[in-house]
Design a protein around this motif. Structure first.
Motif, PDB file in Angstrom:
ATOM      1  N   GLY A  92      -9.125 -24.889 -18.269  1.00 30.96           N
ATOM      2  CA  GLY A  92     -10.314 -24.640 -18.866  1.00 30.96           C
ATOM      3  C   GLY A  92     -11.524 -24.452 -17.754  1.00 30.96           C
ATOM      4  O   GLY A  92     -11.338 -24.898 -16.710  1.00 30.96           O
ATOM      5  N   ARG A  93     -12.580 -23.829 -18.106  1.00 31.45           N
ATOM      6  CA  ARG A  93     -13.216 -23.587 -19.392  1.00 31.45           C
ATOM      7  C   ARG A  93     -12.237 -22.038 -19.989  1.00 31.45           C
ATOM      8  O   ARG A  93     -12.539 -22.045 -20.973  1.00 31.45           O
ATOM      9  CB  ARG A  93     -14.572 -23.036 -19.325  1.00 31.45           C
ATOM     10  N   GLY A 123     -10.410 -21.722 -14.975  1.00 28.97           N
ATOM     11  CA  GLY A 123     -11.630 -22.586 -14.875  1.00 28.97           C
ATOM     12  C   GLY A 123     -12.181 -22.551 -13.488  1.00 28.97           C
ATOM     13  O   GLY A 123     -12.858 -23.428 -13.311  1.00 28.97           O
ATOM     14  N   SER A 153     -18.048 -31.137 -19.390  1.00 29.88           N
ATOM     15  CA  SER A 153     -18.274 -30.139 -18.357  1.00 29.88           C
ATOM     16  C   SER A 153     -19.903 -29.775 -18.045  1.00 29.88           C
ATOM     17  O   SER A 153     -20.348 -29.311 -19.059  1.00 29.88           O
ATOM     18  CB  SER A 153     -17.541 -28.844 -18.564  1.00 29.88           C
ATOM     19  N   PHE A 160     -19.806 -21.705 -14.672  1.00 28.02           N
ATOM     20  CA  PHE A 160     -20.135 -21.325 -16.003  1.00 28.02           C
ATOM     21  C   PHE A 160     -21.310 -22.161 -16.696  1.00 28.02           C
ATOM     22  O   PHE A 160     -21.770 -22.916 -16.339  1.00 28.02           O
ATOM     23  CB  PHE A 160     -19.015 -22.069 -16.961  1.00 28.02           C
ATOM     24  N   TRP A 164     -20.529 -28.573 -21.537  1.00 24.37           N
ATOM     25  CA  TRP A 164     -19.382 -28.274 -22.727  1.00 24.37           C
ATOM     26  C   TRP A 164     -18.780 -29.546 -22.758  1.00 24.37           C
ATOM     27  O   TRP A 164     -18.475 -29.887 -21.816  1.00 24.37           O
ATOM     28  CB  TRP A 164     -18.129 -27.188 -22.282  1.00 24.37           C
ATOM     29  N   CYS A 166     -15.456 -31.532 -24.356  1.00 21.61           N
ATOM     30  CA  CYS A 166     -13.928 -31.327 -25.109  1.00 21.61           C
ATOM     31  C   CYS A 166     -13.714 -32.733 -25.778  1.00 21.61           C
ATOM     32  O   CYS A 166     -13.759 -33.787 -24.915  1.00 21.61           O
ATOM     33  CB  CYS A 166     -12.790 -31.017 -23.896  1.00 21.61           C
TER      34      CYS A 166
END
Length: 167
Positions: A92-93, A123, A153, A160, A164, A166
């Motif tokens: 990720g992302r 990512g 994140s 990015f 975010w 998870c």
């Protein structure tokens, strides 16, 4: 005893591989520690590390009852930390490549960390597979073995936009 289909056993494991807070996975200095966590139920067992929320082992019986590990990966955590593969890890992302390590969102150009030639792969050089996830909850056995991992994140990480989490 009837055996549950593998998918029914893996779904809770894989669904749980995403959640937590900063307490149980930290040492006295507040630094996160890398560990291996084994989940087991009957003939089924799985090992997960909080390094990259990586599944390192899944053992269950074949049609003849012989136990076997079906996960391709390394033998030690150090190999996961130092390796360049993504064996068993969450990426990720973004999974796959972002061409030229850039994209446009709402008219704004975002430049990502290029770690695959001129492209951004999974990512960036420090994607989700290359960070220590926080362990929020860990139950190794019983009727419902599970582990809950978490990663936040931050806005701008690897280029990015926006924070975010998870979970």
């Amino acid at each position: 005893m009837a055996r549950a289909p593998l998918l029914l056993l893996l779904v809770p494991l894989l669904a749980a591989v995403c959640l937590a807070s900063l307490a149980p996975g930290a040492n006295a200095a507040g630094r996160k520690m890398v560990g291996v966590y084994e989940l087991s139920m009957g003939d089924f067992s799985a090992k997960v590390t909080n390094w990259g929320a990586t599944v390192t082992s899944v053992v269950f019986p074949d049609s003849k009852g012989n136990l076997g590990d079906v996960v391709l990966g390394y033998d030690t955590i150090a190999e996961y930390v130092n390796g360049s593969s993504y064996f068993g890890a969450l990426v990720g992302r973004v999974a796959n490549r972002v061409a030229k390590a850039r994209f446009v969102l709402d008219g704004k150009v975002y430049h990502l960390y290029a770690n695959d030639g001129k492209n951004a792969l999974h990512g960036g050089h420090r994607g989700f597979s290359k960070v220590i996830w926080t362990v929020k909850e860990y139950v190794s056995g019983g009727d419902s073995p599970h582990i809950t991992l978490y990663y936040h994140s931050f806005d701008g990480e690897q280029g990015f936009p926006g924070p975010w989490t998870c979970t």
